[in-house]
Write a protein that holds these residues in place. Sequence first.
Motif, PDB file in Angstrom:
ATOM      1  N   MET A  31       0.818  -1.222   0.000  1.00  0.00           N
ATOM      2  CA  MET A  31       0.000   0.000   0.000  1.00  0.00           C
ATOM      3  C   MET A  31       0.846   1.264   0.000  1.00  0.00           C
ATOM      4  O   MET A  31       0.531   2.250   0.656  1.00  0.00           O
ATOM      5  CB  MET A  31      -0.951  -0.012   1.196  1.00  0.00           C
ATOM      6  N   GLU A  32       1.970   1.242  -0.725  1.00  0.00           N
ATOM      7  CA  GLU A  32       2.828   2.421  -0.749  1.00  0.00           C
ATOM      8  C   GLU A  32       2.346   3.455  -1.759  1.00  0.00           C
ATOM      9  O   GLU A  32       2.828   4.580  -1.765  1.00  0.00           O
ATOM     10  CB  GLU A  32       4.272   2.008  -1.052  1.00  0.00           C
ATOM     11  N   PHE A  33       1.452   3.060  -2.644  1.00  0.00           N
ATOM     12  CA  PHE A  33       0.887   4.023  -3.588  1.00  0.00           C
ATOM     13  C   PHE A  33      -0.486   3.526  -4.009  1.00  0.00           C
ATOM     14  O   PHE A  33      -0.885   2.402  -3.694  1.00  0.00           O
ATOM     15  CB  PHE A  33       1.810   4.202  -4.809  1.00  0.00           C
ATOM     16  N   GLY A  34      -1.202   4.378  -4.728  1.00  0.00           N
ATOM     17  CA  GLY A  34      -2.564   4.012  -5.119  1.00  0.00           C
ATOM     18  C   GLY A  34      -2.815   4.262  -6.586  1.00  0.00           C
ATOM     19  O   GLY A  34      -1.914   4.665  -7.329  1.00  0.00           O
ATOM     20  N   LEU A  35      -4.057   4.027  -7.013  1.00  0.00           N
ATOM     21  CA  LEU A  35      -4.424   4.137  -8.431  1.00  0.00           C
ATOM     22  C   LEU A  35      -4.255   5.537  -8.996  1.00  0.00           C
ATOM     23  O   LEU A  35      -4.007   5.720 -10.185  1.00  0.00           O
ATOM     24  CB  LEU A  35      -5.895   3.730  -8.596  1.00  0.00           C
ATOM     25  N   GLN A  36      -4.383   6.539  -8.138  1.00  0.00           N
ATOM     26  CA  GLN A  36      -4.300   7.915  -8.632  1.00  0.00           C
ATOM     27  C   GLN A  36      -2.846   8.353  -8.836  1.00  0.00           C
ATOM     28  O   GLN A  36      -2.583   9.385  -9.454  1.00  0.00           O
ATOM     29  CB  GLN A  36      -5.012   8.868  -7.658  1.00  0.00           C
ATOM     30  N   MET A 132      -5.416  -3.686  17.791  1.00  0.00           N
ATOM     31  CA  MET A 132      -5.676  -3.194  16.442  1.00  0.00           C
ATOM     32  C   MET A 132      -7.148  -2.844  16.256  1.00  0.00           C
ATOM     33  O   MET A 132      -7.494  -1.883  15.584  1.00  0.00           O
ATOM     34  CB  MET A 132      -5.242  -4.244  15.405  1.00  0.00           C
ATOM     35  N   VAL A 133      -8.004  -3.662  16.868  1.00  0.00           N
ATOM     36  CA  VAL A 133      -9.430  -3.408  16.738  1.00  0.00           C
ATOM     37  C   VAL A 133      -9.813  -2.138  17.499  1.00  0.00           C
ATOM     38  O   VAL A 133     -10.570  -1.302  17.024  1.00  0.00           O
ATOM     39  CB  VAL A 133     -10.238  -4.629  17.257  1.00  0.00           C
ATOM     40  N   GLN A 134      -9.200  -1.976  18.687  1.00  0.00           N
ATOM     41  CA  GLN A 134      -9.535  -0.816  19.514  1.00  0.00           C
ATOM     42  C   GLN A 134      -8.940   0.493  18.970  1.00  0.00           C
ATOM     43  O   GLN A 134      -9.489   1.563  19.166  1.00  0.00           O
ATOM     44  CB  GLN A 134      -9.006  -1.030  20.935  1.00  0.00           C
ATOM     45  N   ASP A 135      -7.773   0.392  18.336  1.00  0.00           N
ATOM     46  CA  ASP A 135      -7.062   1.595  17.912  1.00  0.00           C
ATOM     47  C   ASP A 135      -6.722   1.468  16.419  1.00  0.00           C
ATOM     48  O   ASP A 135      -5.767   0.809  16.043  1.00  0.00           O
ATOM     49  CB  ASP A 135      -5.782   1.704  18.774  1.00  0.00           C
ATOM     50  N   THR A 136      -7.530   2.117  15.589  1.00  0.00           N
ATOM     51  CA  THR A 136      -7.334   1.937  14.141  1.00  0.00           C
ATOM     52  C   THR A 136      -6.019   2.565  13.670  1.00  0.00           C
ATOM     53  O   THR A 136      -5.412   2.099  12.714  1.00  0.00           O
ATOM     54  CB  THR A 136      -8.499   2.552  13.342  1.00  0.00           C
ATOM     55  N   ALA A 137      -5.591   3.637  14.361  1.00  0.00           N
ATOM     56  CA  ALA A 137      -4.308   4.264  13.975  1.00  0.00           C
ATOM     57  C   ALA A 137      -3.172   3.260  14.176  1.00  0.00           C
ATOM     58  O   ALA A 137      -2.225   3.196  13.374  1.00  0.00           O
ATOM     59  CB  ALA A 137      -4.059   5.512  14.797  1.00  0.00           C
ATOM     60  N   TYR A 138      -3.288   2.470  15.229  1.00  0.00           N
ATOM     61  CA  TYR A 138      -2.262   1.456  15.498  1.00  0.00           C
ATOM     62  C   TYR A 138      -2.295   0.363  14.419  1.00  0.00           C
ATOM     63  O   TYR A 138      -1.249  -0.052  13.915  1.00  0.00           O
ATOM     64  CB  TYR A 138      -2.510   0.856  16.886  1.00  0.00           C
ATOM     65  N   ALA A 139      -3.524  -0.047  14.058  1.00  0.00           N
ATOM     66  CA  ALA A 139      -3.652  -1.064  13.009  1.00  0.00           C
ATOM     67  C   ALA A 139      -3.021  -0.568  11.717  1.00  0.00           C
ATOM     68  O   ALA A 139      -2.273  -1.284  11.048  1.00  0.00           O
ATOM     69  CB  ALA A 139      -5.123  -1.393  12.773  1.00  0.00           C
ATOM     70  N   ILE A 142       0.773  -0.680  11.808  1.00  0.00           N
ATOM     71  CA  ILE A 142       1.304  -2.026  11.579  1.00  0.00           C
ATOM     72  C   ILE A 142       1.305  -2.338  10.084  1.00  0.00           C
ATOM     73  O   ILE A 142       2.301  -2.802   9.531  1.00  0.00           O
ATOM     74  CB  ILE A 142       0.459  -3.077  12.328  1.00  0.00           C
ATOM     75  N   PHE A 143       0.188  -2.062   9.430  1.00  0.00           N
ATOM     76  CA  PHE A 143       0.092  -2.392   8.003  1.00  0.00           C
ATOM     77  C   PHE A 143       1.037  -1.534   7.171  1.00  0.00           C
ATOM     78  O   PHE A 143       1.685  -2.032   6.253  1.00  0.00           O
ATOM     79  CB  PHE A 143      -1.352  -2.251   7.517  1.00  0.00           C
ATOM     80  N   TYR A 144       1.132  -0.245   7.494  1.00  0.00           N
ATOM     81  CA  TYR A 144       2.037   0.615   6.728  1.00  0.00           C
ATOM     82  C   TYR A 144       3.488   0.194   6.936  1.00  0.00           C
ATOM     83  O   TYR A 144       4.291   0.232   6.019  1.00  0.00           O
ATOM     84  CB  TYR A 144       1.878   2.079   7.132  1.00  0.00           C
ATOM     85  N   PHE A 145       3.825  -0.185   8.149  1.00  0.00           N
ATOM     86  CA  PHE A 145       5.213  -0.571   8.421  1.00  0.00           C
ATOM     87  C   PHE A 145       5.581  -1.815   7.612  1.00  0.00           C
ATOM     88  O   PHE A 145       6.632  -1.871   7.000  1.00  0.00           O
ATOM     89  CB  PHE A 145       5.404  -0.831   9.920  1.00  0.00           C
ATOM     90  N   ASN A 150       9.212   2.687   6.184  1.00  0.00           N
ATOM     91  CA  ASN A 150       9.017   3.327   4.891  1.00  0.00           C
ATOM     92  C   ASN A 150       8.318   4.680   5.069  1.00  0.00           C
ATOM     93  O   ASN A 150       7.825   5.005   6.148  1.00  0.00           O
ATOM     94  CB  ASN A 150       8.195   2.412   3.968  1.00  0.00           C
ATOM     95  N   ALA A 151       8.293   5.446   3.986  1.00  0.00           N
ATOM     96  CA  ALA A 151       7.811   6.823   4.060  1.00  0.00           C
ATOM     97  C   ALA A 151       6.328   6.898   4.436  1.00  0.00           C
ATOM     98  O   ALA A 151       5.907   7.794   5.166  1.00  0.00           O
ATOM     99  CB  ALA A 151       8.047   7.513   2.733  1.00  0.00           C
ATOM    100  N   LYS A 152       5.548   5.949   3.934  1.00  0.00           N
ATOM    101  CA  LYS A 152       4.118   5.989   4.216  1.00  0.00           C
ATOM    102  C   LYS A 152       3.867   5.792   5.716  1.00  0.00           C
ATOM    103  O   LYS A 152       3.033   6.464   6.313  1.00  0.00           O
ATOM    104  CB  LYS A 152       3.414   4.888   3.408  1.00  0.00           C
ATOM    105  N   PHE A 153       4.620   4.854   6.267  1.00  0.00           N
ATOM    106  CA  PHE A 153       4.518   4.606   7.709  1.00  0.00           C
ATOM    107  C   PHE A 153       4.909   5.877   8.471  1.00  0.00           C
ATOM    108  O   PHE A 153       4.211   6.307   9.390  1.00  0.00           O
ATOM    109  CB  PHE A 153       5.445   3.441   8.087  1.00  0.00           C
TER     110      PHE A 153
END
Lengths: 433, 243
Positions: A31-36, A132-139, A142-145, A150-153
């Motif tokens: 998920m480092e970039f998207g369709l746009q 992760m369920v309680q804190d979406t920013a934390y979830a 984790i996924f960005y890392f 990386n820069a997105k994280f």
Amino acid sequence: MADKLYLIRVDMERFIGPATLREVRDAYRRMEFGLQDEIASSNKPWVAFDDLERINRIYPELANLIKKEMLSGWGSTEPESKVGSQSESPESKVRKSKGLFLKLGFVIMGVLLAGVLELLFKDYKWQDISHMVQDTAYARAIFYFGDKYNAKFESHMDRNQKSISKSLKKRGKAAYWLPYVRAVAFSRDGTWKGVSQKKLRGKDAANAPQDCSLAAWKNRWSNSQDKWKPFLDGKILPSEDWARLLVWDENWVKQRTINDQWKWPLNYYAACMRMARKALRKTVKLEDSIEAKIFDSRLKWAISFVNDEEYGNEFEMFGGLWSLSCIESTVDSEEINKCLENKGFSKSWKDLLDRRVKLRRARIILANYSKLSESNLKNLKSSIEKIVLKDPFIKFDYREELKFFQLLIQRGGDQESLEKMFREKKAPLKFEY
Amino acid sequence: MRIVVYGNTNIGRVRKNNQDSIYVSSEHGLVVVADGIGGRKGGEIASSMAVNGMKNAYLSCESLRHEEVSPFLIKSIDSVNKAIINHGKNNADLEGMATTLNCILYVGEKAYICHLGDSRTYLYYQGQMWQLTFDHNIENYVERGWLPDETLMNNPKPGALVRALGLAEECDVDIYEINLRPGEILLTCSDGLTGMVSDHEIRKMIRANTSQLHKLPNILIEAANRNGGVDNITVAISGVLKD
């Protein structure tokens, strides 16, 4: 000829790559970039991923990847393939058993869902999942890392800086945010607003300096320059953080990189080395100071060693630091003496090198044999006899190592089974020699 | 990883003065290229103010964290923009002076590229090359749909700049961030090079001279002059080397 490479322009703000097609796909999966966002190959125009007409024309090799990977997920306007055949069955045939089909459908969906969840969260503990369920920013963190920093994280952490700092004050939340906060802090200047240096260090690195921020290291380097030359010549071994860090036992550090409180760098010692090197380079111009250049080489070597990275064949070092790096790199006991050719060392330097040689001899035996013979055991025994529990200069504690060596001797040299036993008991060592 | 930077500027074969300005420093990890807008009286002064303004702002700043780079660039560029506009207002013969700006800051293992106008930065790696910056001219804006098609019909110069320093009080700058790796080369140049030498030729010349980066600026400048040299030419080359 080199592979065809692509560059991705994300949000008109940053670039990913140059990357091969496969790396582009992997970056998308992370998920480092998207369709746009846009992509370009050498000397070709920038085209947005969602501009399929131009993609087909200019980058036909990407079309498949975009259709398969990118358009099949969220936001897709492509028709999805139909799953199941209930809707196509003639009404008369299914009416009687509709309830049964529905139940069966729910069961299948449940099993599939469980499978997907298992796949998604197989690397996480239940406690992590609950956070992760309680804190979406934390979830998201984790996924960005993902696999690595990386820069997105980093930008996600920046965007949530305030709420993360707040969470760090709560006991329950601090532990799960800390590894990610440490990663950001030590990729920059070793600080995180609102978090003390002591907290960033943690309890398991008490023998390392409490403040390993860039600013602290700049001070250390600036205030010690008059001692650099005699230190390098092996004349003095000042009891100061900069000197201790330069002679740290990298193997000891590397053994202690199993730590779920650290994502990156691997532990606090690795983080300190990184900050020390960065500060050195900002404090002194390496071209103007041979000492600084040698320190930089030693730190570079130590960081590579801890991270299992290639360094090259020769150290750009001399004096005591060269000897230490040489000892730690030697794979043959007979060769160690070659690392001690310099005769002008002070007593404190000689003692330090002597302690390190004993450790290295023991480690070489372990590295070369998974089951130790009688003569190996005898050599190991004599090597460890004089290993100290705690190094008087660098303050590293060798109790875990000594326990392992002694048990190995008692059990007749079966290293493999002993390592297994230690691992099961969750010993804090990595057992890599 | 370390960065080496080389650069040069040349009047070309047609113009009477050089309105381009350049500053490069390997030591500080800074590249600034500015091209005073052609035909304007004060182009030379504007480009020199832009380069000196960025250089002084950067050198007076002790150290920059990654998150501080963008705010620093925005603030510095804004103040340079205001200085150029004010200088123009206070000197009747310089009014309306403007300049492009391409500036690269090397911080750690990243490069931050800030950009206004049609001077460009390219990335070269393993025989392949990409234009990193987006030319802020009417043609590109119309193509992207940011300006109506009629703009092109009403303006005889499709390459006329939409964004530059000194054009307007509000200064909207593009800032790009890129992670660096050894072997990469960044080329920053004024349109005096790209107007005379095709991207394909530039890439070939870089490929042939990767082992003598210090010579590359002059090699590219000579090529632009060979092809006509109708504008001032400025070239800066940054090499990302292994330690």
